[in-house]
Each structure stands twice: as C-alpha cells, then as structure tokens.
Motif scaffolding. Structure first.
Motif, short mmCIF file in Angstrom:
data_model
loop_
_atom_site.label_atom_id
_atom_site.label_comp_id
_atom_site.label_asym_id
_atom_site.label_seq_id
_atom_site.Cartn_x
_atom_site.Cartn_y
_atom_site.Cartn_z
N ARG A 220 39.13 47.49 43.04
CA ARG A 220 38.34 46.29 43.36
C ARG A 220 39.07 45.42 44.38
NH1 ARG A 220 34.09 43.65 42.30
NH2 ARG A 220 33.39 45.20 40.76
N GLU B 184 33.02 45.21 34.21
CA GLU B 184 34.40 45.67 34.11
C GLU B 184 35.21 44.71 33.23
OE1 GLU B 184 34.11 47.12 38.78
OE2 GLU B 184 35.68 45.70 38.17
N ALA B 185 36.32 45.22 32.70
CA ALA B 185 37.20 44.40 31.86
C ALA B 185 37.82 43.28 32.69
CB ALA B 185 38.28 45.27 31.24
N ALA C 83 34.18 41.16 38.76
CA ALA C 83 34.44 42.26 37.84
C ALA C 83 33.57 42.14 36.59
CB ALA C 83 35.92 42.28 37.46
N GLY D 121 40.68 48.75 33.65
CA GLY D 121 39.58 48.79 34.61
C GLY D 121 40.08 49.07 36.02
#
Length: 518
Positions: free
Chosen positions: A325, A473-474, A468, A320
């Motif tokens: 991020r 997201e993972a 996340a 991800g």
C-alpha cells in the motif's frame, strides 16, 4: 533518446600535428603499456547559442556534430575540475526538445541560433594498459573555425586532448600531464574549442553586457561585495541544478529547493545592503518555486522515513499489505509531485524569476550600508536573526505538548535556518566564530526538523490507515507506526533544551557582538 556520460579531459597546446617528438614519452607513463594509432576522423560541428551567448557565458556548450563515432547533438554542462557532463541525442535537423529543455535555466528561454562552425581533422591514439584495456584517448586536432555571425572571420590552430576512459583511474591524466610538460607542451589557455573560436573569430554577443557588480565600485571588504558574492554563488547553484531536476536525478530537487531558501534568507537578512523594494518581490518568487519543488521533496523524505520504519518492524507485527500500500501511494503521489516540479520549471513565471536574478546581479539595488565595512553590517544581520530564533525558542519551550507547540517548534525551525544561512554569508568575514555559531544552530535545526517530519508523517499515516480500513485491510500496523512517530516526536521535544543550551550560550556570538557595536 537522450544519453549521458561524464567526460573528463585536459586540453594542450601543440605547435603542429606533424610534431610527435613527445609521443614516445607516453609509452613510459606508469600503467600505460602501449600507444596505439587509430583511424583519423573528420569532424564537423555547428555550435548554438543565444544572441548574447548565455550558454557559453555559463561554460555550457550545445553543438550539432557529424563525423566520428558519436555524431549527433551534444550538450555539455560543467562539473568540477576537468569534468563535464555530456548529454547526447540523435542527429536531427533542429535542436531536440529533450536538450532544449536542459538549457532553459541558462538561456532563460532565448532563441538558440548557429554561432560558430568548427571543423577538425583528428588523429586518434589509444593509451592501453598491459591487458589491452583503454585507459585514455589522446587526440591531436587541426582545427578550423568560422564565425557564422561575422562573415569572413576565421581561425586555425592545433590542439591536443587527453580524455580519461570510462572507469579508468584519474591519476593517469596527472601522469600524462607530467610527461607532456617535460616535453614543453603546456595546458591550453581556452577551456574549450568553442571558447577559443569565439575569441579568435571575434564573435561577440549582440549587445554589450551590463557592468558586473565586482567593478561597480565595491571593495572586497565592503558588505555589498560579500552579499553579492553569496547571491551569485547560489544563483549559480540553482541554475546548474535545473537540468538534474528535470531528469529526476537523486537529491536534485532537495538541493535546488535549498538554493532557493538560501537566496530568500540572504535577501531577507541583508535588507540593509540590498533594497527590499526590489528584493522582496524576488523573495516572493523564490518562495513560490521552493513551494512547488517542496511537494516532491517532502514526498521523497516521507517515503524514505516510512519505508525504514516498516522494514524495522518484526514480521509478526506487519499485518496486511502494508508495504505494498505504501508503494502504490508513493507511485501515485511521487508522479504527481514530480510533474508539479516540471510544470514550475516550464512556466513563464520561472523564466521571469531567472531574469530577475540576473538583473539583481548585473544592477544590484545597493543601499548605503553596502559600502560600509562588512564586519559591522554582517554582524548586526546575524545577531538580529539570532534574536528572532531565541524569541521563538523561548515561546515554543513554554508551551505544553500539542498542536500549538508543534506549530511553534516549526516556526523556530525556520528561524534556525535563517540564522544558519546568515552565518554562511558572513563566514568569509568572521571565519570560525560564524562557522561555530552555524554549527550549533544546525544541531537545533536538526532536532526541530525531525520533530516536524514526525508531525507530517503522522498525518500521512492516518490517511493511509483510513484507506486501508476502507479496503478491508488490518489497521494494526498503521496504528503502531503512528504511535512510533508520537514517541519519536516526544523524544525530540525532551532532547531540545539540552541541544538549545550550547546554541544560546554567548560563545561564538561575542566576536560578532563586538563587531556590531564597535
């Protein structure tokens, strides 16, 4: 727009601008192939300061200058040796806010008004190497100074400046200096044109300054003199770092925060020297400032730590947009924390703190022990702080791993810092024993610091993982990072007893103990 450059120059006394008998010698300086005349310049500068000359008193200069290639506003701040930082802004009628902000730690908000006008007729020569590259600029000035506070007071003199060219080897200044001294040309006694103008036009502050602490009946071997010397040094550091923090210079926030901590610790450890009825209030305000700066510094440390851990992971374990991020999180948080620092430095509370530090040095609240021999007083202070550290270390090491132990280790870390700073104050008196004790305690503090950084990092990683997951997201990599930090904290806890053992051994404390009981 503000521009900044490092200015390195040396000033010399010259009998007359017409006497150039020394000039041929400069062509024989190693690395100088030619001395080339440039067009003369007429410079006209008005210097600004507070009523009590707070800028010049801290070796800073603010001027508005016309003429020459760099007409505009110039703020010069002292650096080490022959160097100063020159911060310039475009020519305007009033002091630009961008420069005014950078003077605050020195002026403490007092109004800046014209003090002296200095006009110079400047003869310029360039010292070039064999390739025609500028290595230094030599200027001979006929200076005419006029006080703007005392009508009719004027002064005239000649001086010479040799300024290092950008990127040139500083050794060129030593070589030029050697040639000039052989011709009987000595270094100027005044550090700047402004200092000489103030002196020779008898331009003084509006009010007489308070008696400095050094002449208040304290001998160098007395505890009061030693403590005040350290306080004065750290106040100077804090003052000098303010402009760097405002301009978001690397590591400036950290250094200013450390100066706050050193001052707080000194005022706490040496309460027997300075009256806590006065210093406890100042300590509280230093704690506030360190806290406001701390948010920005903690963000810097955390971003660097997490970025390094992500970069060290094999690509197949980064699932991800983990790095992206983290960058977005940092941009948002770092902008907010830097603004928090700026808001603190722009507050009335900060100005009041600066005023209180000046008063502390001008009228120190000395207690009876300030007049005692420094060795006995300072040894007791250091050993008292060490006793607190030993108690907190014992308590922390007896606890089982978990949140309670994390808090106890953090408290031990803060106690270790206080011991270190107490030994710094005492180092001029005890020398190597104080230095060795400080070094051993610093090793303990480093392990405890990394452990605490892991505690903070795990909290931030969890928040990032939640964000996340919310975005779809993972979360695998964030979980991996969390586990890495857990393992890192465990390693530090296992390492701590072996690091604490040398610090807890009698060793360097023996001389301090003998002084305290002697």
């Amino acid at each position: 727009m503000v521009q900044s450059m490092r200015e390195t120059e040396r000033k010399y006394e010259v009998p007359s601008s017409a006497d150039t008998s020394w000039l041929p010698e400069l062509g024989r300086v190693d690395g100088v192939a030619a001395v080339v005349d440039r067009s003369p310049e007429e410079l006209d500068a008005v210097y600004y300061d507070t009523d009590d000359l707070r800028l010049s008193g801290s070796s800073a200069v603010l001027r508005r200058r016309t003429g020459g290639a760099d007409a505009g506003w110039h703020l010069k701040l002292p650096l080490s040796g022959d160097s100063r930082e020159e911060i310039s802004s475009a020519l305007t009628d009033t002091v630009p806010d961008s420069l005014l902000d950078l003077t605050v730690s020195r002026t403490r908000g007092a109004e800046l008004t014209p003090v002296v006008r200095i006009r110079s007729t400047r003869e310029v020569r360039h010292l070039l190497d064999a390739d025609g590259t500028l290595r230094a600029e030599l200027c001979v000035d006929t200076v005419r100074a006029e006080s703007l506070r005392a009508e009719g007071r004027r002064a005239v003199w000649n001086e010479m400046e040799v300024e290092l060219a950008e990127g040139a080897d500083p050794a060129i200044l030593d070589a030029v200096d050697k040639k000039l001294r052989k011709k009987g040309i000595a270094r100027a006694q005044s550090p700047s044109k402004l200092a000489r103008a103030l002196d020779e036009t008898a331009t003084t502050s509006a009010g007489a300054p308070d008696e400095p602490a050094e002449s208040a009946g304290l001998d160098p071997d007395q505890a009061g003199a030693q403590v005040l010397a350290y306080v004065r040094e750290q106040v100077g550091v804090l003052t000098a770092l303010d402009p760097a923090v405002r301009r978001d210079r690397p590591d400036a926030v950290h250094k200013m925060r450390v100066a706050c901590r050193r001052l707080r610790s000194c005022l706490r450890s040496y309460r027997s020297v300075l009256d806590r009825d006065v210093t406890d209030v100042i300590r509280g305000e230093l704690k506030w400032l360190a806290g406001e700066l701390g948010a920005e510094r903690d963000q810097e440390v955390l971003m660097e730590r997490l970025s390094e851990e992500i970069a060290a992971l094999p690509a197949e374990l980064v699932l991800g947009p983990v790095a992206a991020r983290l960058r977005v999180w940092n941009v948002v948080d770092s902008t907010e924390t830097h603004q928090r620092s700026l808001d603190a430095l722009g507050s009335r509370r900060y100005l009041a703190l600066l005023d209180s530090l000046v008063v502390l040095l001008e009228r120190p609240p000395l207690r009876a022990r300030a007049g005692k021999n420094a060795d006995k007083v300072m040894a007791k202070a250091v050993l008292k702080e060490y006793g607190r550290l030993a108690g907190r270390m014992t308590q922390a090491l007896e606890l089982s791993p978990g949140p309670e132990r994390d808090v106890a280790l953090h408290e031990a870390r803060k106690a270790a810092k206080k011991v270190r700073y107490a030994t710094e104050v005492a180092r001029p008196v005890f020398g190597k024993p104080a230095k060795r004790l400080g070094k051993r305690v610093k090793a303990v503090q480093k392990v405890l610091g990394d452990h605490q950084d892991s505690v903070v990092a795990r909290s931030a990683i969890r928040d990032l993982a939640v964000a996340a997951q919310t975005a779809g997201e993972a979360g695998f990599t964030w979980g991996l990072l969390y586990g890495t930090e857990q393992a890192r904290a465990y390693t530090r806890e296992q390492e701590l007893p072996s690091v604490w053992e040398p610090a807890s051994a009698p060793g360097p404390r023996e001389k301090l103990s003998k002084s305290a009981t002697g």
